[in-house]
Design a protein around this motif. Structure first.
Motif, short mmCIF file in Angstrom:
data_model
loop_
_atom_site.label_atom_id
_atom_site.label_comp_id
_atom_site.label_asym_id
_atom_site.label_seq_id
_atom_site.Cartn_x
_atom_site.Cartn_y
_atom_site.Cartn_z
N GLN B 24 7.86 -1.00 7.16
CA GLN B 24 9.16 -1.46 7.63
C GLN B 24 9.86 -2.29 6.56
O GLN B 24 11.06 -2.12 6.30
N GLN B 25 9.12 -3.16 5.89
CA GLN B 25 9.73 -4.02 4.87
C GLN B 25 10.27 -3.17 3.71
O GLN B 25 11.34 -3.45 3.16
N HIS B 26 9.53 -2.11 3.39
CA HIS B 26 9.99 -1.24 2.32
C HIS B 26 11.25 -0.48 2.73
O HIS B 26 12.18 -0.29 1.94
N TYR B 29 14.20 -2.83 2.45
CA TYR B 29 14.60 -2.95 1.03
C TYR B 29 15.38 -1.72 0.57
O TYR B 29 16.45 -1.82 -0.02
N SER B 50 17.46 -15.18 5.36
CA SER B 50 16.34 -14.32 5.73
C SER B 50 15.92 -14.54 7.19
O SER B 50 15.65 -13.59 7.92
N ALA B 54 16.10 -11.66 10.02
CA ALA B 54 14.84 -11.29 10.67
C ALA B 54 15.03 -11.32 12.19
O ALA B 54 14.60 -10.39 12.90
N ASN B 62 8.87 -12.44 6.85
CA ASN B 62 8.26 -12.04 5.58
C ASN B 62 8.76 -10.68 5.09
O ASN B 62 8.86 -10.43 3.90
N SER B 63 9.06 -9.81 6.04
CA SER B 63 9.58 -8.50 5.67
C SER B 63 10.93 -8.64 4.97
O SER B 63 11.22 -7.98 3.96
N TYR B 66 10.42 -10.09 1.53
CA TYR B 66 9.95 -9.04 0.62
C TYR B 66 11.14 -8.24 0.08
O TYR B 66 11.30 -8.02 -1.12
N ALA B 67 12.01 -7.83 1.02
CA ALA B 67 13.16 -7.00 0.62
C ALA B 67 14.07 -7.77 -0.33
O ALA B 67 14.49 -7.25 -1.37
#
Lengths: 490, 490
Positions: B24-26, B29, B50, B54, B62-63, B66-67
């Motif tokens: 999901q985080q990818h 991004y 963020s 979120a 955190n996702s 990350y992005a």
């Protein structure tokens, strides 16, 4: 003609020529053949009848018949009514020209610098070599074993030039997610490694005399492929943001091919900035150039978030993306791949079909299996930690022992650092001295196009740490310190 | 900016782009990245904090972090005091030029005829393919298994470019005794097959514009390698005694390279006479040309005694001898070899070291083992009998069913016959019609240099029998009769 003398002389000879293990009848044939060729048995000579010769030599008559038949088949003797007669066999020997071996090389290949002697030995700081002793050989053996068991006669023939579908699917899936590459399996071509991809690109996308931009300093083997394809090399400087062409370069030295390592410049280690990436894509598009993106070690990124490939920035990017399993698996595997734009896929396949023949199904299936089973990702994850540690330990040791003479850079990813020499000694001199002490320390100047400005500007080393254990880094760095001190003392 | 709309649109898209399996985080991004690249989120836009984003998307914070971090690393956003701000990212799209894919190919590659469609399918009369179902796979698996078990980390890196010593020794021994080649292991270089040897010769021994003689009709892939290396092709006629150059050819079209198949001319099947061999050696010596002897299927000789290689006629022969395991083992193996003159060995190794990278130790060791254990010789012996039988059955069937329309030749050895059409129909027409009936019948005219006299002169077929069972020969030949009759009736 005393055949016994002839034959005994030949037997001595045959041992030297590596024919000792051949059969008696074969040795007799080879002896007569060479005597005829050398003129020891002259044209028109009638050979002894097979029965007589067999008796004289104490051989089976069949052996003599075998020899005579071969000689007749190959035209050395004629079977006539009077018997077996030596044919006209004359090899006029012209004057052997003085042996100047170098002059036998084509000009294009003669311009390629030979790989430096002894600098590819598996010794500390060799570049481009991963941690071979950490590779999960047992798992790989099992994948190979399964692939070999699945192999049927149908997989023994020539295979489609693009490679096995299962492997191409596995690669496309990996690249999309891990490298941000825009592709599906139809754009993937399996190669024998990066250089075979470079060779194919150089010949397929450019003609002799076309301009190819190379990074300076840069990857010698890309230069080699382009020179062998008669391309005109234009060295383009590299800075902290990657390849730095000027407007004049675009206008006056418009490239057909552009070779880059944007994720981790080889050898300096810089990362190409987004601005440079976008500008390169635009200009390549405008001028009809092809960008060759060599993503040789980007799987290993030690600082910050992962970096996507340049290829993925736009759908119609004029980019051929080259990848290899040499670093993530092991070099001896000899499997790499290229991702070509959709618009180029047919042409590239056609060219590959004419120039390459393919097979190696078992290896490809084993690799697809290795990836699909998750071994690949697990190994990659382990190696990321391992190399990050090795890099940190190396960087720390360099800092402690060599910070007064070396400035280190390019450690954000990959398997090597580059280091500039801040003192007035030539990197080539240190490199030679280091090699004598068991360190392979490639001189930075050796990565520059000979005669270019860069060759004078870059003085330093490339230090590969992929295959150096963290626990041994300290002792190798200390030795490097000693070497440099010795060279400085003179 | 409604991030939910953006993201949901992207999720639909992601499935198409093969990103469904990414995290999901990818995906977040990738979505933001593509929105920035497409201008949907403009330069200077401040992204939501963020935590806020979120919450809005119902994701872990955190996702989002990350992005944002990846976007910042790659330069798409800037982390400023006020928050995360979209950077200047502009990809100016120039007019996409009309897609003329063919124009992307270099002129040198565009001149190579593409391999004919569907004519490499594993169907009756395909040339160049051995009896794959007769290969002792179980023994090969055992050799591979042993080699894989012996593999240690030390064999996973790059290997010497000439190949594994054990295999080179095994090859040299075999060639000395079975082919009359004068060599030791130091002259042997392992290749990925004949075409990789041809590529290396063409680039190493000749420059762009140099003259290369090719047999006409001849092997298309040799033409391809030479064209890709920008050599000037001079077609030389072939008769029953092999390559037949005239004095004018030597004087006015002096070659740098001469490609020949003296043991079994491809495709006509003639054997080069001793007189021609000696004369070729002399003239090559006098003019400094290199002879490339492609000994692709000479292991199989069905009539008369074995024939030695041209290379072995003299010690200083200007011959590069090419051999392959594709016919004797199986094509997918992709292992061949070249034997170079002593005087050329260093240069050729140097060139190979710059242009090729080597590995594949396990396969090479397995092959050396297969040879040393005697499997190779046993298989060869079995296949000699098998192919001799298949040839005899084919020749007999052709005689009974087609002797009024076909004249067969070239059956003394190898895995194929050639047949001249004695009636006034074009071989290409019959070939196409036959392909529709499941027969791969390569037209003889297709082996000729386009536009040469030979292309008009040769009208017939090449019939490969290596992979056709003797019991099925009759039915295929009858079908060929039907095809020809249909074409004649029109």
């Amino acid at each position: 003609m005393d055949y016994r003398v002839l034959l005994s002389g030949f037997e001595r000879d045959a041992a030297h020529r590596g024919l000792a293990r051949s059969s008696q009848q074969h040795r007799l044939y080879a002896c007569l053949r060479s005597a005829i060729l050398d003129g020891k048995i002259e044209e028109g000579t009638r050979l002894l009848a097979s029965r007589t010769l067999a008796e004289e030599l104490g051989m089976a008559r069949n052996s003599v018949l075998y020899a005579y038949e071969r000689l007749a088949t190959e035209g050395f003797v004629l079977s006539q009514r009077q018997g077996t007669v030596v044919a006209r066999v004359r090899l006029e020997r012209t004057e052997v020209r003085p042996s100047d071996e170098a002059s036998e090389l084509s000009r294009r290949v003669a311009t390629i610098d030979p790989p430096p002697e002894g600098m590819n030995d598996l010794l500390p700081f060799l570049t481009g070599t991963p941690a071979l002793d950490e590779f999960p050989l047992a798992q790989w053996r099992r994948c190979m074993d399964r692939a070999m068991r699945d192999l049927g006669p149908g997989q023994l023939g020539y295979m489609p030039v693009e490679g096995a579908e299962a492997l191409r699917q596995a690669i496309a899936g990996y690249l999309r997610i891990s490298r941000g590459v825009r592709c599906d399996a139809s754009q993937v071509l399996i190669t024998d490694g990066t250089q075979s991809g470079l060779d194919l690109c150089a010949r397929t996308l450019a003609d002799a005399g076309d301009t190819a931009w190379i990074e300076n300093p840069g990857y010698n083997r890309a230069r080699g492929s382009f020179l062998a394809a008669d391309l005109k090399l234009v060295p383009i400087p590299v800075d902290a943001d990657g390849l730095a062409p000027t407007a004049t370069d675009w206008a006056d030295r418009t490239p057909r091919l552009i070779y880059i390592t944007p994720s981790h410049q080889y050898p300096l280690g810089s990362v190409m900035s987004l601005e440079r990436r976008l500008s390169l894509l635009e200009q390549a598009h405008a001028s009809g150039a092809w960008i060759i993106e060599d993503d040789y070690d980007s799987e290993f990124r030690h600082q910050g978030a992962p970096l996507s490939a340049l290829q993925g920035l736009t759908d119609d990017a004029r980019v051929i993306y080259l990848g290899t399993f040499s670093k993530v698996m092991f070099p001896a595997l000899r499997i790499g791949f290229m991702v070509v734009p959709v618009a180029l896929a047919r042409s590239m396949r056609r060219s590959a079909a004419a120039l390459l023949l393919r097979g190696r199904v078992a290896e490809q299936m084993a690799l697809a299996d290795f990836i699909d089973a998750g071994h690949f990702t697990r190994h990659l994850r382990r190696m990321r930690r391992l190399y990050a540690e090795r890099r940190a330990v190396l960087q720390d040791a360099l800092e402690r022992h060599l910070s007064d003479v070396l400035t280190v850079s390019g450690g954000a990813g990959g398997l090597h650092l580059s280091a500039r020499l801040d003192i007035d000694v030539a990197d080539t001199v240190v490199s030679l001295a280091a090699r004598k002490r068991g360190l392979v320390l490639r001189a930075l100047s050796g990565f520059c196009l000979p005669g270019s400005d860069a060759a004078a500007h870059y003085n330093g080393f490339v230090l590969g740490y992929g295959a150096v254990q963290a626990s041994e880094m300290e002792v190798h760095v200390r030795r490097l310190r000693e070497v440099i001190d010795e060279v400085v003392r003179g």
